[in-house]
Design a protein around this motif. Structure first.
Motif, PDB file in Angstrom:
ATOM      1  N   UNK A 191       0.830  -1.216   0.000  1.00 39.63           N
ATOM      2  CA  UNK A 191       0.000   0.000   0.000  1.00 39.63           C
ATOM      3  C   UNK A 191       0.865   1.267   0.000  1.00 39.63           C
ATOM      4  N   UNK A 192       1.780   1.451   0.975  1.00 38.56           N
ATOM      5  CA  UNK A 192       2.622   2.659   0.902  1.00 38.56           C
ATOM      6  C   UNK A 192       3.605   2.628  -0.261  1.00 38.56           C
ATOM      7  N   UNK A 193       3.993   1.432  -0.725  1.00 34.90           N
ATOM      8  CA  UNK A 193       4.913   1.348  -1.865  1.00 34.90           C
ATOM      9  C   UNK A 193       4.261   1.908  -3.125  1.00 34.90           C
ATOM     10  N   UNK A 222       3.405   6.743  -6.776  1.00 38.73           N
ATOM     11  CA  UNK A 222       2.509   7.684  -7.441  1.00 38.73           C
ATOM     12  C   UNK A 222       1.401   7.042  -8.235  1.00 38.73           C
ATOM     13  N   UNK A 223       0.939   5.878  -7.791  1.00 43.22           N
ATOM     14  CA  UNK A 223      -0.171   5.206  -8.469  1.00 43.22           C
ATOM     15  C   UNK A 223      -1.486   5.858  -8.055  1.00 43.22           C
ATOM     16  N   UNK A 224      -2.349   6.229  -9.009  1.00 49.91           N
ATOM     17  CA  UNK A 224      -3.655   6.798  -8.632  1.00 49.91           C
ATOM     18  C   UNK A 224      -4.515   5.743  -7.964  1.00 49.91           C
ATOM     19  N   UNK A 250       0.156  10.293  -5.962  1.00 47.64           N
ATOM     20  CA  UNK A 250      -0.221  10.673  -7.327  1.00 47.64           C
ATOM     21  C   UNK A 250      -0.761  12.099  -7.353  1.00 47.64           C
ATOM     22  N   UNK A 251      -1.618  12.426  -6.399  1.00 46.00           N
ATOM     23  CA  UNK A 251      -2.214  13.765  -6.369  1.00 46.00           C
ATOM     24  C   UNK A 251      -1.156  14.838  -6.157  1.00 46.00           C
ATOM     25  N   UNK A 252      -0.221  14.581  -5.244  1.00 47.38           N
ATOM     26  CA  UNK A 252       0.838  15.546  -5.004  1.00 47.38           C
ATOM     27  C   UNK A 252       1.723  15.747  -6.215  1.00 47.38           C
TER      28      UNK A 252
END
Length: 556
Positions: A383-385, A390-392, A397-399
């Protein structure tokens, strides 16, 4: 809440951890009581800082506390605005999670304790006080004091256990940190000699009157001092060799917080003391090199902690990129991305600690079948990986989208190069994370042994380490789950958080809320008049609404 202003209690963010450290140190022979004192102190500190955040979220603007019985700019000044408040809260969440993890590891792992509890807990609280002091500091010397508190505490934490690698890494860390501190201190002395003040709000009014060459020199000296602490290229050589040698909880809190204090100082001084674009080209180049060199270093590492240390350096480049594109969108994304990265990077280091706890190793080439050994750890890693990659729709990803948008709006050829570099870095980060995922969690462990080590004592040790002799410790797993959950929550509340980051960026750019909180309305109006005749930050078009907000925030 109306009877007591939250900001009047802001000094307790520094005092509570110091008092807690003193009490914890008197309980050296009572480790359980020491842990209780430490956790109680951190919970109380976090509750206070959440109150500060709620106060600025509702009321906006900035508020200052003047200590020592003097008026500004002579008084020791602590300033709470949107940027410092969100940094305080996210740092508190991280240190509390790490302390829960460390307490379980230190008390429950009697066979090979990685830190003496009597030293660890007071030192950890002193580190927390230093972080809070740095975020609240309203003058350069108090910021320097915060950094020195961090240096002292972090050296003790880095060398806990007294092993050769830790002491060697600690010596390198201290030498580099002392060099950066000396540069910072010399810069402070020169600034005071030139202006007669170190109060940052006062400096915002006076530095513009100095000779441009002297301004540039002072500016660059501060950037070098902060750049070493933030681990930007080429001043990041010390980090990958220092962090991985420490125990997992220490590495986690270092990776999550210490470099971000340097980034915070860069953002604060660039917007408040040196607005404009005089060094933006330099910062863009540094940001691009930090991103690319950091991620290329991660690609050739085989220890998970070293991989994460290089990705840490790489993603510092994203923050410097956002701070140097000279528009509100980029700075908004920077504030959001700092919050995201503190949480995600710390979570990944805690998960790595779980892997090491179960298997005895964090070497990618010696691990395998972790998904079978511990499905929970596999979930906690992926999950954190993915978020870091930057996976949506994750917050990472948003940042990154916000940072790219800021670069596109900047529109210069160099900014477009940085946009390309950020996309490439994100893809390579995902590649690095997937490599760990496939090899550590899904490769059969029979395929993981290093043939060159067969028959050696090291091979026997590694083979013994591979046996799942330990089950997942609830005391280690629960704080990790909590921090991973916070990382996911950043995605869920991304809308309100991004709006808050936008207002924080607006306050940073226009400076009037900060200056008014410290020096009063008249000084803020003068600063606003100066801002109106400067083309700082290229604010136009879509940023016009932000300008109005900044004026309103200044009077609020």
């Amino acid at each position: 809440m109306n009877d007591i202003s939250a900001v009047t209690l802001a000094p307790l963010s520094v005092l509570l951890p110091i008092l807690g450290a003193a009490i914890a140190f008197t309980l050296v022979r009572r480790p359980v009581s020491q842990v209780a004192v430490t956790l109680t102190t951190l919970v109380a500190t976090m509750a206070l800082e959440i109150w500060l955040l709620v106060d600025v979220w509702i009321n906006g603007g900035a508020e200052a506390v003047l200590l020592g019985g003097w008026e500004a700019p002579i008084a020791i000044t602590l300033v709470v605005d949107r940027f410092s408040a969100i940094m305080l809260v996210v740092s508190s969440a991280v240190v509390l999670s790490v302390m829960l993890y460390a307490s379980a590891q230190g008390i429950g792992d009697d066979e090979s304790p990685q830190q003496p509890v009597s030293i660890f807990h007071p030192t950890f609280l002193i580190l927390t006080a230093g972080v809070s002091n740095a975020f609240l500091a309203g003058d350069l010397f108090n910021l320097y004091v915060g950094f020195e508190i961090l240096l002292t505490a972090s050296y003790v934490l880095l060398t806990i256990g007294g092993t050769g690698p830790r002491v060697r890494a600690g010596v390198t860390y201290v030498v580099v940190s002392v060099v950066s501190s000396v540069i910072f201190l010399v810069a402070i002395a020169m600034i005071y000699g030139a202006t007669g003040t170190v109060n940052m709000a006062d400096l915002a009014m006076k530095l513009g009157d100095l000779d441009p060459d002297l301004q540039q020199l002072l500016h660059l000296m501060l950037l070098v001092g902060f750049g070493i602490k933030a681990a930007v290229f080429p001043l990041s050589f010390w980090l990958p060799d220092s962090y991985p040698t420490a125990p997992a909880p220490v590495t986690a809190v270092f990776a999550g917080l210490l470099t971000k204090v340097g980034v915070y100082a860069i953002v604060r001084t660039e917007t408040l003391l040196f607005p404009g674009d005089r060094v933006n080209t330099l910062l863009l180049v540094v940001a691009g090199l930090t991103m690319i060199v950091g991620i290329l270093g991660a690609l050739v590492q085989f220890d998970i902690k070293r991989v994460l240390s290089f990705t840490l350096v790489s993603h510092i480049g994203y923050m410097i990129f956002g701070a140097s594109v000279a528009n509100q969108i980029g700075l908004t994304a920077t504030v959001f991305y700092i919050v995201h990265h503190i949480t995600i990077q710390t979570a990944l280091f805690l998960v790595t600690g779980l892997i090491e706890y179960r298997t005895g190793s964090a070497n990618i080439e010696r691990l395998g079948s972790m998904a079978k050994i511990s499905p929970l750890v596999a979930v906690l890693f992926i999950i954190p990986a993915l978020n870091l990659g930057g996976i949506p729709p994750f917050s990472g990803f948003l940042g990154k989208v916000g940072l790219i948008e800021g670069g596109v709006i900047n529109g210069t050829p160099l900014a477009w190069v940085l946009v390309a570099a950020s996309i490439i870095t994100s893809l390579l980060t995902l590649l690095v994370m997937i490599r760990i995922w496939t090899r550590v969690f899904w490769r059969p462990i029979e395929d993981a042994e290093d043939p060159a080590m067969r028959g050696t004592e090291e091979a026997e040790r590694v083979e013994a380490g591979r046996k799942p002799l330990r089950t997942d410790s609830p005391g280690l797993v629960m704080p990790t789950i909590a921090l991973v959950t916070v990382g996911v929550a950043l995605t869920v509340v991304a809308g309100p958080l991004y709006d808050f980051a936008d207002k924080a960026a607006n306050d940073l750019i226009h400076r009037t809320p900060y200056i008014e909180a410290v020096l009063g309305e008249e000084a803020a109006q003068e600063a606003q008049r100066e801002a109106d005749v400067l083309e700082d930050w290229g604010i136009s078009g879509s940023d016009g609404a932000g300008t109005n907000q900044g004026s309103e925030g200044g009077s609020g």
